[in-house]
Design a protein around this motif. Structure first.
Motif, PDB file in Angstrom:
ATOM      1  N   VAL A 235       0.813  -1.151   0.139  1.00  0.00           N
ATOM      2  CA  VAL A 235       0.140   0.141   0.103  1.00  0.00           C
ATOM      3  C   VAL A 235       0.848   1.231  -0.021  1.00  0.00           C
ATOM      4  O   VAL A 235       1.689   1.379   0.900  1.00  0.00           O
ATOM      5  CB  VAL A 235      -0.797  -0.068   1.214  1.00  0.00           C
ATOM      6  N   ILE A 236       0.929   2.284  -0.854  1.00  0.00           N
ATOM      7  CA  ILE A 236       1.316   3.385  -1.012  1.00  0.00           C
ATOM      8  C   ILE A 236       0.632   4.348  -0.251  1.00  0.00           C
ATOM      9  O   ILE A 236      -0.563   4.708  -0.691  1.00  0.00           O
ATOM     10  CB  ILE A 236       1.538   3.733  -2.542  1.00  0.00           C
ATOM     11  N   GLY A 237       1.290   5.019   0.747  1.00  0.00           N
ATOM     12  CA  GLY A 237       0.642   5.951   1.671  1.00  0.00           C
ATOM     13  C   GLY A 237       1.337   7.470   1.337  1.00  0.00           C
ATOM     14  O   GLY A 237       1.618   7.660   0.271  1.00  0.00           O
ATOM     15  N   GLY A 238       1.457   8.036   2.421  1.00  0.00           N
ATOM     16  CA  GLY A 238       2.081   9.375   2.188  1.00  0.00           C
ATOM     17  C   GLY A 238       3.201   9.657   3.166  1.00  0.00           C
ATOM     18  O   GLY A 238       3.319   8.709   3.987  1.00  0.00           O
ATOM     19  N   ALA A 239       3.868  10.727   2.960  1.00  0.00           N
ATOM     20  CA  ALA A 239       4.963  10.909   3.688  1.00  0.00           C
ATOM     21  C   ALA A 239       4.339  11.741   5.127  1.00  0.00           C
ATOM     22  O   ALA A 239       5.172  11.930   6.165  1.00  0.00           O
ATOM     23  CB  ALA A 239       5.820  11.990   3.185  1.00  0.00           C
ATOM     24  N   GLY A 240       3.125  12.094   5.402  1.00  0.00           N
ATOM     25  CA  GLY A 240       2.665  12.935   6.446  1.00  0.00           C
ATOM     26  C   GLY A 240       3.002  12.203   7.685  1.00  0.00           C
ATOM     27  O   GLY A 240       2.874  13.112   8.754  1.00  0.00           O
ATOM     28  N   SER A 241       2.801  10.960   7.733  1.00  0.00           N
ATOM     29  CA  SER A 241       2.845  10.370   8.951  1.00  0.00           C
ATOM     30  C   SER A 241       4.094   9.949   9.496  1.00  0.00           C
ATOM     31  O   SER A 241       4.488   9.134  10.491  1.00  0.00           O
ATOM     32  CB  SER A 241       1.936   9.001   9.075  1.00  0.00           C
ATOM     33  N   LEU A 242       5.212  10.351   8.576  1.00  0.00           N
ATOM     34  CA  LEU A 242       6.615   9.871   9.177  1.00  0.00           C
ATOM     35  C   LEU A 242       7.102  10.961  10.184  1.00  0.00           C
ATOM     36  O   LEU A 242       6.713  12.031  10.149  1.00  0.00           O
ATOM     37  CB  LEU A 242       7.548  10.279   8.002  1.00  0.00           C
ATOM     38  N   GLU A 243       7.788  10.537  11.196  1.00  0.00           N
ATOM     39  CA  GLU A 243       8.262  11.539  12.315  1.00  0.00           C
ATOM     40  C   GLU A 243       9.459  12.363  11.906  1.00  0.00           C
ATOM     41  O   GLU A 243      10.415  12.030  11.427  1.00  0.00           O
ATOM     42  CB  GLU A 243       8.751  10.435  13.470  1.00  0.00           C
ATOM     43  N   VAL A 244       9.058  13.599  12.442  1.00  0.00           N
ATOM     44  CA  VAL A 244      10.362  14.456  12.219  1.00  0.00           C
ATOM     45  C   VAL A 244      11.122  14.811  13.375  1.00  0.00           C
ATOM     46  O   VAL A 244      12.119  15.318  13.427  1.00  0.00           O
ATOM     47  CB  VAL A 244       9.952  15.892  11.850  1.00  0.00           C
ATOM     48  N   ALA A 245      10.392  14.422  14.580  1.00  0.00           N
ATOM     49  CA  ALA A 245      11.045  14.537  15.934  1.00  0.00           C
ATOM     50  C   ALA A 245      10.310  13.257  16.579  1.00  0.00           C
ATOM     51  O   ALA A 245       9.248  12.834  16.239  1.00  0.00           O
ATOM     52  CB  ALA A 245      11.053  15.745  16.656  1.00  0.00           C
ATOM     53  N   PRO A 246      10.781  12.797  17.860  1.00  0.00           N
ATOM     54  CA  PRO A 246      10.357  11.794  18.517  1.00  0.00           C
ATOM     55  C   PRO A 246       8.925  12.195  19.021  1.00  0.00           C
ATOM     56  O   PRO A 246       8.663  13.022  19.311  1.00  0.00           O
ATOM     57  CB  PRO A 246      11.269  11.601  19.792  1.00  0.00           C
ATOM     58  N   GLY A 247       8.022  11.538  18.543  1.00  0.00           N
ATOM     59  CA  GLY A 247       6.597  11.852  18.605  1.00  0.00           C
ATOM     60  C   GLY A 247       5.700  12.540  17.876  1.00  0.00           C
ATOM     61  O   GLY A 247       4.461  13.195  18.113  1.00  0.00           O
ATOM     62  N   VAL A 248       6.718  13.631  16.834  1.00  0.00           N
ATOM     63  CA  VAL A 248       6.124  14.344  16.119  1.00  0.00           C
ATOM     64  C   VAL A 248       6.122  14.159  14.656  1.00  0.00           C
ATOM     65  O   VAL A 248       7.273  13.533  14.153  1.00  0.00           O
ATOM     66  CB  VAL A 248       6.753  15.873  16.369  1.00  0.00           C
ATOM     67  N   GLN A 249       4.729  14.062  14.067  1.00  0.00           N
ATOM     68  CA  GLN A 249       4.826  13.478  12.414  1.00  0.00           C
ATOM     69  C   GLN A 249       4.720  14.671  11.666  1.00  0.00           C
ATOM     70  O   GLN A 249       4.319  15.819  12.263  1.00  0.00           O
ATOM     71  CB  GLN A 249       3.467  12.852  12.249  1.00  0.00           C
ATOM     72  N   LEU A 250       5.192  14.426  10.648  1.00  0.00           N
ATOM     73  CA  LEU A 250       5.235  15.865   9.545  1.00  0.00           C
ATOM     74  C   LEU A 250       4.038  16.497   9.246  1.00  0.00           C
ATOM     75  O   LEU A 250       3.939  17.666   9.267  1.00  0.00           O
ATOM     76  CB  LEU A 250       5.714  15.157   8.175  1.00  0.00           C
ATOM     77  N   VAL A 251       2.900  15.721   9.270  1.00  0.00           N
ATOM     78  CA  VAL A 251       1.386  16.197   9.001  1.00  0.00           C
ATOM     79  C   VAL A 251       1.211  17.206  10.141  1.00  0.00           C
ATOM     80  O   VAL A 251       0.197  18.160  10.133  1.00  0.00           O
ATOM     81  CB  VAL A 251       0.552  15.089   8.922  1.00  0.00           C
ATOM     82  N   ASP A 252       1.695  16.964  11.410  1.00  0.00           N
ATOM     83  CA  ASP A 252       1.200  17.908  12.428  1.00  0.00           C
ATOM     84  C   ASP A 252       2.170  19.129  12.806  1.00  0.00           C
ATOM     85  O   ASP A 252       1.785  20.192  13.473  1.00  0.00           O
ATOM     86  CB  ASP A 252       1.458  17.160  13.630  1.00  0.00           C
ATOM     87  N   THR A 253       3.187  19.419  11.822  1.00  0.00           N
ATOM     88  CA  THR A 253       4.068  20.733  11.714  1.00  0.00           C
ATOM     89  C   THR A 253       3.210  21.669  11.318  1.00  0.00           C
ATOM     90  O   THR A 253       2.510  21.695  10.345  1.00  0.00           O
ATOM     91  CB  THR A 253       5.309  20.295  11.247  1.00  0.00           C
ATOM     92  N   PRO A 254       3.476  22.768  11.707  1.00  0.00           N
ATOM     93  CA  PRO A 254       2.939  24.049  11.135  1.00  0.00           C
ATOM     94  C   PRO A 254       3.248  24.432   9.698  1.00  0.00           C
ATOM     95  O   PRO A 254       2.430  24.904   9.028  1.00  0.00           O
ATOM     96  CB  PRO A 254       3.788  25.169  12.024  1.00  0.00           C
ATOM     97  N   GLN A 255       4.286  23.883   9.241  1.00  0.00           N
ATOM     98  CA  GLN A 255       4.626  24.147   7.891  1.00  0.00           C
ATOM     99  C   GLN A 255       4.177  23.433   6.632  1.00  0.00           C
ATOM    100  O   GLN A 255       4.233  23.442   5.630  1.00  0.00           O
ATOM    101  CB  GLN A 255       5.882  24.087   7.652  1.00  0.00           C
ATOM    102  N   PHE A 256       3.355  22.258   7.383  1.00  0.00           N
ATOM    103  CA  PHE A 256       2.720  21.320   6.373  1.00  0.00           C
ATOM    104  C   PHE A 256       1.728  21.843   5.628  1.00  0.00           C
ATOM    105  O   PHE A 256       0.572  22.611   6.002  1.00  0.00           O
ATOM    106  CB  PHE A 256       1.863  20.074   7.345  1.00  0.00           C
TER     107      PHE A 256
END
Length: 213
Positions: free
Chosen positions: A104-125
């Motif tokens: 299954v091909i998903g997206g990059a948004g659920s990858l972590e950018v810091a411990p416990g922080v996913q890309l989709v939850d960052t202000p710049q997404f």
């Protein structure tokens, strides 16, 4: 292999179709509009609605593996609901068909950018991608609980672009791959190469991987 490719006429699906055929696999393109599928050797087009488990079952039965590049469209106002509906229907249809291997091909948004922080939850997404990214994150959470299928979930690099196939790429796990201080990128052709490599030589059964330069 006999591969059922869902979403074969999309951006990622088109690249996957070409890569799989170039390697000599037999591919069934599972799409809504089979007339859009090019005529090529070892390629069959089959109409199916990926949101319907019964149609998925009928389309993928008898194949060695299923690859889902399904995307309801980034401009679809119902992208969150449709993405999840199709994700669930595809897994259910694959199970009903008796096929064990699914990528299954998903997206990059659920990858972590810091411990416990996913890309989709960052202000710049980007806001225009957020609903689709949140749906893909939920699809990843749900597939983690799947125990019947030999699944692999693929998150591309943050920057997925047109470009040449080099056959060279890095593989990561749940963390966003970076190029210095910036998110790394990959061409859709090399993403396709990485996915078909995984299909031919599995290294991420019931795991997620990401890939970038």
């Amino acid at each position: 292999m006999k591969i059922a490719l869902i979403g074969a006429t999309g951006f990622v699906g088109t690249a996957l179709l070409g890569e799989a055929l170039e390697r000599g696999h037999q591919v069934t393109a599972v799409v809504r509009h089979p007339e859009k599928v090019p005529k090529r050797a070892n390629l069959t087009a089959r109409a199916a609605d990926a949101r319907d488990p019964a149609q998925v079952k009928a389309a993928v039965a008898g194949h060695d593996a299923v690859i889902s590049a399904y995307n309801p469209g980034w401009k679809n106002p119902d992208i969150y609901e449709e993405h999840l509906r199709a994700s669930r229907a595809i897994l259910e249809g694959v199970k009903q068909a008796g096929v064990r291997r699914v990528i299954v091909i998903g997206g990059a948004g659920s990858l972590e950018v810091a411990p416990g922080v996913q890309l989709v939850d960052t202000p710049q997404f980007p806001a225009e991608w957020k609903a689709g990214a949140l749906a893909a994150r939920e699809a990843h959470r749900e597939i983690l609980r799947e125990r019947e299928l030999d699944w692999t979930f693929v998150s591309p690099a943050a920057l997925l672009e047109p470009g040449p196939r080099t056959g060279k790429y890095r593989i990561g796990g749940d963390q966003l791959l970076m190029a210095g201080n910036a998110p790394a990128k990959i061409s859709v052709a090399d993403l396709a190469a990485a996915i078909i490599d995984e299909l031919e030589k599995p290294r991420h059964i019931r795991k997620r991987f990401t890939t970038a330069y």
